[in-house]
Design an enzyme around this catalytic site. Structure first.
Site, PDB file in Angstrom:
ATOM      1  N   ASN A   1       0.814  -1.215   0.000  1.00  0.00           N
ATOM      2  CA  ASN A   1       0.000   0.000   0.000  1.00  0.00           C
ATOM      3  C   ASN A   1       0.847   1.264   0.000  1.00  0.00           C
ATOM      4  O   ASN A   1       1.869   1.339   0.677  1.00  0.00           O
ATOM      5  CB  ASN A   1      -1.005   0.011   1.165  1.00  0.00           C
ATOM      6  CG  ASN A   1      -0.415  -0.333   2.521  1.00  0.00           C
ATOM      7  OD1 ASN A   1       0.523  -1.125   2.618  1.00  0.00           O
ATOM      8  ND2 ASN A   1      -0.962   0.258   3.561  1.00  0.00           N
TER       9      ASN A   1
ATOM     10  N   GLU B   1       0.136   5.137   0.632  1.00  0.00           N
ATOM     11  CA  GLU B   1      -0.854   6.101   1.097  1.00  0.00           C
ATOM     12  C   GLU B   1      -0.531   7.527   0.668  1.00  0.00           C
ATOM     13  O   GLU B   1       0.530   7.809   0.103  1.00  0.00           O
ATOM     14  CB  GLU B   1      -0.980   6.004   2.622  1.00  0.00           C
ATOM     15  CG  GLU B   1      -1.415   4.608   3.061  1.00  0.00           C
ATOM     16  CD  GLU B   1      -1.745   4.496   4.533  1.00  0.00           C
ATOM     17  OE1 GLU B   1      -2.328   3.480   4.936  1.00  0.00           O
ATOM     18  OE2 GLU B   1      -1.419   5.443   5.288  1.00  0.00           O
TER      19      GLU B   1
ATOM     20  N   ALA C   1      -1.455  11.863   1.886  1.00  0.00           N
ATOM     21  CA  ALA C   1      -2.058  12.769   2.868  1.00  0.00           C
ATOM     22  C   ALA C   1      -3.519  13.036   2.531  1.00  0.00           C
ATOM     23  O   ALA C   1      -4.343  13.252   3.428  1.00  0.00           O
ATOM     24  CB  ALA C   1      -1.267  14.075   2.929  1.00  0.00           C
TER      25      ALA C   1
ATOM     26  N   TYR D   1      -6.365  11.126   1.745  1.00  0.00           N
ATOM     27  CA  TYR D   1      -6.603   9.679   1.863  1.00  0.00           C
ATOM     28  C   TYR D   1      -7.135   9.016   0.588  1.00  0.00           C
ATOM     29  O   TYR D   1      -6.723   7.902   0.260  1.00  0.00           O
ATOM     30  CB  TYR D   1      -7.552   9.410   3.026  1.00  0.00           C
ATOM     31  CG  TYR D   1      -6.922   9.534   4.402  1.00  0.00           C
ATOM     32  CD1 TYR D   1      -5.682  10.146   4.586  1.00  0.00           C
ATOM     33  CD2 TYR D   1      -7.564   9.037   5.533  1.00  0.00           C
ATOM     34  CE1 TYR D   1      -5.114  10.261   5.846  1.00  0.00           C
ATOM     35  CE2 TYR D   1      -7.009   9.152   6.803  1.00  0.00           C
ATOM     36  CZ  TYR D   1      -5.782   9.760   6.960  1.00  0.00           C
ATOM     37  OH  TYR D   1      -5.224   9.868   8.208  1.00  0.00           O
TER      38      TYR D   1
ATOM     39  N   CYS E   1      -4.033   0.918  -2.728  1.00  0.00           N
ATOM     40  CA  CYS E   1      -3.867  -0.282  -1.910  1.00  0.00           C
ATOM     41  C   CYS E   1      -2.819  -1.212  -2.535  1.00  0.00           C
ATOM     42  O   CYS E   1      -2.511  -1.122  -3.724  1.00  0.00           O
ATOM     43  CB  CYS E   1      -5.174  -1.054  -1.803  1.00  0.00           C
ATOM     44  SG  CYS E   1      -6.530  -0.189  -0.991  1.00  0.00           S
TER      45      CYS E   1
ATOM     46  N   GLU F   1      -2.983  -4.300  -3.434  1.00  0.00           N
ATOM     47  CA  GLU F   1      -3.438  -5.119  -4.550  1.00  0.00           C
ATOM     48  C   GLU F   1      -3.404  -4.318  -5.852  1.00  0.00           C
ATOM     49  O   GLU F   1      -3.030  -4.822  -6.917  1.00  0.00           O
ATOM     50  CB  GLU F   1      -4.868  -5.614  -4.307  1.00  0.00           C
ATOM     51  CG  GLU F   1      -5.024  -6.530  -3.091  1.00  0.00           C
ATOM     52  CD  GLU F   1      -5.322  -5.759  -1.808  1.00  0.00           C
ATOM     53  OE1 GLU F   1      -4.859  -4.595  -1.675  1.00  0.00           O
ATOM     54  OE2 GLU F   1      -6.024  -6.310  -0.949  1.00  0.00           O
TER      55      GLU F   1
ATOM     56  N   CYS G   1     -10.054  -4.948   0.402  1.00  0.00           N
ATOM     57  CA  CYS G   1     -11.207  -4.055   0.473  1.00  0.00           C
ATOM     58  C   CYS G   1     -12.036  -4.223  -0.812  1.00  0.00           C
ATOM     59  O   CYS G   1     -11.576  -4.805  -1.799  1.00  0.00           O
ATOM     60  CB  CYS G   1     -10.764  -2.599   0.659  1.00  0.00           C
ATOM     61  SG  CYS G   1     -10.248  -1.754  -0.849  1.00  0.00           S
TER      62      CYS G   1
ATOM     63  N   CYS H   1     -10.437  -3.108  -4.097  1.00  0.00           N
ATOM     64  CA  CYS H   1      -9.430  -4.021  -4.632  1.00  0.00           C
ATOM     65  C   CYS H   1     -10.066  -5.291  -5.190  1.00  0.00           C
ATOM     66  O   CYS H   1      -9.586  -5.861  -6.170  1.00  0.00           O
ATOM     67  CB  CYS H   1      -8.405  -4.350  -3.567  1.00  0.00           C
ATOM     68  SG  CYS H   1      -7.355  -2.908  -3.228  1.00  0.00           S
TER      69      CYS H   1
HETATM   70 ZN   LIG Z   1      -7.981  -2.049  -1.173  1.00  0.00          ZN
END
Ligand SMILES: [Zn+2]
Ligand SMILES: [Zn+2]
Ligand SMILES: [Zn+2]
Ligand SMILES: [Zn+2]
Lengths: 148, 148, 148, 148
Positions: free
Chosen positions: C54, C56, C58, C60, C65, C67, C98, C101
């Site tokens: 993953n 990330e 700032a 969001y 992710c 995957e 999630c 994904c």
């Molecule tokens: Zn995901």
């Protein structure tokens, strides 16, 4: 504020309302992960104010920012033609819309639309979309007419 | 429909209203890129109906699906506690929510919430969230309590 | 593990390699905001392993992710035809992909593809894509052929 | 090109390589929905080139743009410290990164990093990140140090 209103073609009442409503919208944020509240309000040329706030998700990329919540609500309620975008956060200097949200504004607003950013202590900054997202990517790149 | 209502704890009036409002919401979609209209309506335990439709963007990943527009609007309007989610599209068999939207539903609904999918010719399917997104990822994985 | 391998048509070496590489990939996660590390590795029918973790942001929703990092890398490197997807996290029971994904996996894999979820203490679960994302939305809804 | 290289601190070989590799990366795009190919390549201060291309999804918001595919690959491969970002498309004037991707670049690059945009007929434009995303939102707004 008078000078700001003149420059961006807003009345003092509109500016005041943008401030009040953006701050009020902020209270509705769902942000258990970032604890970073953002409120947004859109003003249409027809005089409507449409609010939004950030709605986060345990899967961070599924989060919708305040600006996109507001545009989602506005567009699907039939509003078009935006005169101003306002955002409010709790920090100073004020937070600006993230790049993803600037792209969302780009889809529906003229390049000259003012984006008013209110901070957590009564201050604010204003920049036009064309200043926040210069040389922007938009529908034209895909062969579509502008939607703004 | 009577059997569906009994199974998912909806009244015939609620089911009818979900259908009418999801189809109506679909008309508000902004989808110049996919030409794929999706309408959504959320029903709360308190009896409120909150609509949404897909709002696309020239930058495809900036698109917000109908379900997330509806939840963005609902959550930032203070609604909590959802009794049903309904979506309507123009195809048959009916389209289901994409995985990203199932994740959004996951954040705010009980696993047993029914998701009603209306197709373009009067038919429908219903599945519970726990059937659409089994063994789901959620706030608990991050150490947070469920928000539903 | 022998039974799992037989059921999902994986060799013990492949299963072991999926575990080792998913855990190794996890170490490369960039997750200063969630502190939730996820590693992923894809196995192709041709025998290649493609990792991801993953990344990330700032903002969001700009997060990618594990995957989707892995599929982005795999697809743009020319890989097609996936035999298995594996993810590794630090929690038990293991975290699942999630919904967003699962939708990404849906674009590129057969419904029967196994998704192996390794937890933080040597355990694992396996579910097929069609179990994780039943009645899925895909290219067919838009009138496109399946890409898997 | 000599003037461009001097201005942005790139060697002619680096500039040429950015062009060649961004165009080559473009060929790997998976874009059945938009038919809009984008290639991207990142150059690190250590001299590595990391490619990416757009990877679309039937659920449009699940799409990953070329820039984010490249950063996902780079970051999870351990690369840090980027000297330049290059993108290539088939149109003229050249397409610029969407706002979401500018936000991704923001997470990992200095404000002065040059973003080279190659068009479909041998031309190009260059703008620094701080020009493409002025007054940007970043980790600092959330109380985190810059990661660039
Ligand atoms: Zn995901
Ligand atoms: Zn945003
Ligand atoms: Zn969706
Ligand atoms: Zn992009």
């Amino acid at each position: 504020i008078a000078a700001t209103c003149a420059l961006y073609n807003l009345t003092p009442t509109e500016f005041s309302e943008l401030h009040t409503q953006a701050v009020a919208a902020k209270a509705a944020a769902y942000c258990p992960y970032s604890h970073f509240r953002v409120g947004c309000v859109l003003l249409t040329h027809a005089g409507a104010y449409i609010p939004g706030a950030n709605v986060e998700n345990a899967s961070y990329p599924v989060t919708t920012c305040a600006e996109r919540v507001a545009f989602g609500r506005a567009i699907t309620s039939g509003h078009r033609g935006f005169k101003a975008v306002a955002v409010a956060t709790d920090i100073s200097p004020p937070a600006s819309p993230c790049g993803m949200c600037r792209q969302c504004i780009r889809e529906f607003c003229e390049p000259s639309v003012p984006v008013v950013m209110f901070d957590g202590s009564g201050g604010y900054s204003v920049m036009r979309l064309e200043e926040l997202l210069p040389m922007s990517f938009g529908p034209e790149a895909l062969g579509f007419p502008s939607q703004a």
